[in-house]
Design an enzyme around this catalytic site. Structure first.
Site, PDB file in Angstrom:
ATOM      1  N   GLN A 191      52.532  -0.658 -33.370  1.00  0.00           N
ATOM      2  CA  GLN A 191      53.527  -1.670 -33.757  1.00  0.00           C
ATOM      3  C   GLN A 191      52.997  -3.089 -33.508  1.00  0.00           C
ATOM      4  OE1 GLN A 191      53.854   0.770 -31.604  1.00  0.00           O
ATOM      5  NE2 GLN A 191      55.009   0.232 -29.755  1.00  0.00           N
ATOM      6  N   SER A 240      33.573   5.010 -25.616  1.00  0.00           N
ATOM      7  CA  SER A 240      32.501   4.201 -25.037  1.00  0.00           C
ATOM      8  C   SER A 240      31.267   5.056 -24.718  1.00  0.00           C
ATOM      9  CB  SER A 240      33.023   3.518 -23.778  1.00  0.00           C
ATOM     10  OG  SER A 240      32.170   2.482 -23.398  1.00  0.00           O
ATOM     11  N   HIS A 265      35.235   5.972 -17.743  1.00  0.00           N
ATOM     12  CA  HIS A 265      36.096   5.352 -18.761  1.00  0.00           C
ATOM     13  C   HIS A 265      37.086   6.342 -19.336  1.00  0.00           C
ATOM     14  CE1 HIS A 265      35.186   1.194 -19.369  1.00  0.00           C
ATOM     15  NE2 HIS A 265      33.891   1.396 -19.346  1.00  0.00           N
ATOM     16  N   ASP A 363      29.974  -5.640 -18.640  1.00  0.00           N
ATOM     17  CA  ASP A 363      31.397  -5.393 -18.895  1.00  0.00           C
ATOM     18  C   ASP A 363      32.243  -6.581 -18.452  1.00  0.00           C
ATOM     19  OD1 ASP A 363      31.121  -2.940 -20.016  1.00  0.00           O
ATOM     20  OD2 ASP A 363      31.491  -1.813 -18.173  1.00  0.00           O
ATOM     21  N   GLU A 417      23.340 -11.583 -69.921  1.00  0.00           N
ATOM     22  CA  GLU A 417      24.535 -10.873 -69.456  1.00  0.00           C
ATOM     23  C   GLU A 417      25.658 -10.953 -70.497  1.00  0.00           C
ATOM     24  OE1 GLU A 417      25.436 -12.091 -65.430  1.00  0.00           O
ATOM     25  OE2 GLU A 417      23.515 -11.316 -64.698  1.00  0.00           O
TER      26      GLU A 417
END
Lengths: 437, 437
Positions: A191, A240, A265, A363, A417
């Site tokens: 949402q 990850s 993780h 990180d 073309e």
């Protein structure tokens, strides 16, 4: 806990492929149709859909999604001085590396009188998503907000899921605000992505959406990016990954700690060790066992470690070839001469050199971005950087001389073309010049 | 042929929205499922599926798809010296502008002992698609091949549809070969995209696919980009677009010629003129009528012109605001001081300044790339450039001092996120340094 050690040279082609195979990201039909329904609902019903979805999915009734001054102030008070200092240091380093990425304008006179230029503009409105599933992620807020602020995007919207008490995580709020975002909405999941893609009365519509997320968020990003009135997205997402290349002199304790930092993780985290030294592989396996039991998330890490792979190769060149084929998100070169190995690395999101560069440094604090291509996407995608918050626009300005210099070629190519009007736009101008002489 | 002229200030909000509305790109369910079927067929049956699809869709039986030396030589002989010269000039200018786009490596010491770097590598294998629907497009071959060659992509594959006699268009072959591609396959449509995304016995698998195409090609690109084993793509596609901003002193003959050069692309081409001078609008409308009947593609152009819009605004600032809202693929600033107007332009693919810079100059020869974001995507996407044929990889190298400088912050942030093993990878190293002192 014993890691299974595989000798690459004696493995069959099938075993090799299996060793480098990623988990099938089952495109779950149920998630897909539920996400499509959520997107449709938010697009058509706006804020009332957001309120209803937040009540049913996040179990909290919210009238106003936007974080106000009072909640920011409370968040600021809630953090310790050490926590504030850590956030500031991370922002400073990420800023210092990302400021250097600001694109320079380009100008080339391709022929006399033909000036070609390229300039970059920030995207007018960007949406940032900071998940808060198993844990809040202030570092994700920093990695998204800092480049957006450096790019100069006029409208920056951040969504993060509300907690049961209706507040957002204090560390996420402080990190985002210090990094330059003050338009934060307590909306989560599909949402949130729908709200930022289509806009509602309270959430501004954005042009591009960035950030990590679970299967619902990822599916929602994919769907809105394919939608005509939707929004672009940063990159496809997957679990990850860490690949470590280590030689005989590598420190087994450090290697094991790095593998575990990735393994914690999620149970689907991908962890691979490549080494040319079987003794090192055994030492690492022992160390992993020793360190694992001390971790608070040891069940998650144990599941990921069970699925991890330790491959013993004949020489480091083989490790490099395997790594390039796998294209890991994170790659640690824990070897004697990491720069020598680096020169052969082609496919990786971010690389960590030597024994003192753990992946967790990247990180949080080294300065590089931790939003990186997973699932082999490093073959075609780059990690997040300032230019992804901008667009390039080209410009050309021809003088009469410039048009004379390229005019005949334009007319010739247009004829090949079969596009008369293209030729005519030039020939009418050339005729005018001739008549004016 | 009279263009309808609308006064912006007296238009209602609905009329304004209608004036800037693009045609609904009806995601045709029949095309979507047929393309999915073609992709599945090529992925599972490879070359035999390609042969079968080429026989049924392109009406030609091909055993070998790859263009050989003899066909290249024949194509070279087939072109006139003027045609060769036009292709060479186009390649030279495009090369000269795109060489300047090669990214420079970046290196920043974010803190003492913390080195962060960014390097770019060419994508290992890229796929280029050159359509040949209503006309062959040698210019598209140039716009795709030149940046791929400059980026240094080791494997460059180009697909273009075969003609009924089993050959490919000579101009496309010469343009592609001169621009650095010799791996050309006579395969068209969705089957070409599938072949480059998954690879077959004869067509190499590529990591990213570039280039324009019809609804089938576009749908195939969308589908393979969402596929786990597929390929990335350059950008979403839509009908070509031109927006002209002209003032009272603009040359009506040139403006009309430019509008028509866009209109002749296809009946769905989007053509818009914004001006602050109603007299100029009328002169342009008259000129369009005069020039239209002389075009060989006047039926196509007439249909596009019928759907085109001429909007008279109060002041040039309003024209700029409307253009930024519309985000055109091509934007001509045919005004007295185009640089003044340019400084307010944010959303456009490529901009053409002044009376001597027709859009067809950029289509062929100025040096800028003509693969540009359509359908409003200029709000979030850039036109094609060398960096889209490359990936960026970040690198960090910490010395013991560097890790000491950021270690405490990493540990603090990892704790906020509940990730022990992340903290432990750092603390074990800090402990070691302490014990070694």
């Amino acid at each position: 806990m014993a890691l299974a050690i595989t000798e690459w040279d004696s493995a069959s082609a099938d075993e090799r492929e299996a060793a480098l195979r990623r988990p099938a990201l089952t495109a779950d039909g149920a998630i897909r149709s539920r996400v499509a329904e959520i997107i449709r609902q938010v697009e058509t019903e706006g804020d009332s859909a957001l309120r209803q979805l937040t009540a049913s999915l996040d179990k909290v009734e919210l009238q106003d999604f936007r974080v106000g001054k009072r909640e920011f102030a409370a968040a600021t008070r809630q953090l310790t001085p050490k926590q504030h200092a850590a956030i500031e240091l991370s922002i400073a380093n990420v800023r210092s590396f990302h400021v250097a990425q600001l694109p320079r304008p380009l100008s080339v006179e391709t022929m006399p009188g033909v000036s070609c230029e390229r300039v970059s503009h920030p995207i007018d409105a960007v949406g940032l998503y900071v998940p808060a599933g198993t844990a809040p992620l202030p570092s994700a807020a920093i990695m998204l907000a800092v480049p957006a602020a450096i790019a100069g995007c006029p409208e920056k919207v951040l969504c993060t899921p509300p907690r049961n008490d209706g507040t957002a995580d204090a560390a996420v709020l402080v990190a985002a605000q210090r990094a330059g975002i003050d338009s934060i909405y307590k909306i989560g999941g599909a949402q949130a992505i729908a709200a930022m893609a289509f806009g509602t009365a309270s959430v501004p519509k954005t042009c591009k959406i960035f950030g990590p997320g679970n299967a619902w968020v990822t599916e929602a990003k994919t769907q809105v990016s394919a939608h005509l009135r939707g929004a672009a997205i940063d990159m496809p997402a997957g679990p990850s990954e860490l690949l470590v290349i280590a030689d005989a002199n590598a420190d087994a304790e450090f290697v094991a700690a790095d593998l575990l930092s990735q393994a914690e993780h999620g149970t689907d985290s991908q962890v691979i060790l490549l080494t040319d030294c079987k003794a090192l592989a055994r030492r690492v396996a022992d160390e992993v066992g020793r360190q694992l039991c001390k971790l608070s998330r040891h069940e998650i890490a144990a599941a990921a470690i069970l699925a991890s792979r330790v491959l013993v190769v004949r020489a480091l060149e083989d490790a490099v070839a395997i790594s390039n084929r796998y294209a890991p998100e994170h790659l640690i070169l824990h070897v004697d001469q990491p720069r020598d190995v680096l020169s052969d690395i082609r496919n990786a999101g971010s690389v960590f050199l030597g024994p003192w560069s753990p992946e967790s440094a990247g990180d949080y604090c080294s300065g590089t971005n931790h939003v990186l291509p997973t699932y082999g996407h490093a073959r075609a995608y780059s990690g997040l950087s300032v230019d992804q918050f901008m667009r390039q626009m080209t410009i050309q300005e021809l003088s009469p001389e410039g048009l004379r210099n390229i005019g005949a070629a334009v007319i010739e190519l247009a004829a090949m073309e079969g596009l008369d009007a293209h030729a005519s736009a030039v020939s009418k101008r050339l005729d005018r010049m001739a008549s004016q002489q």
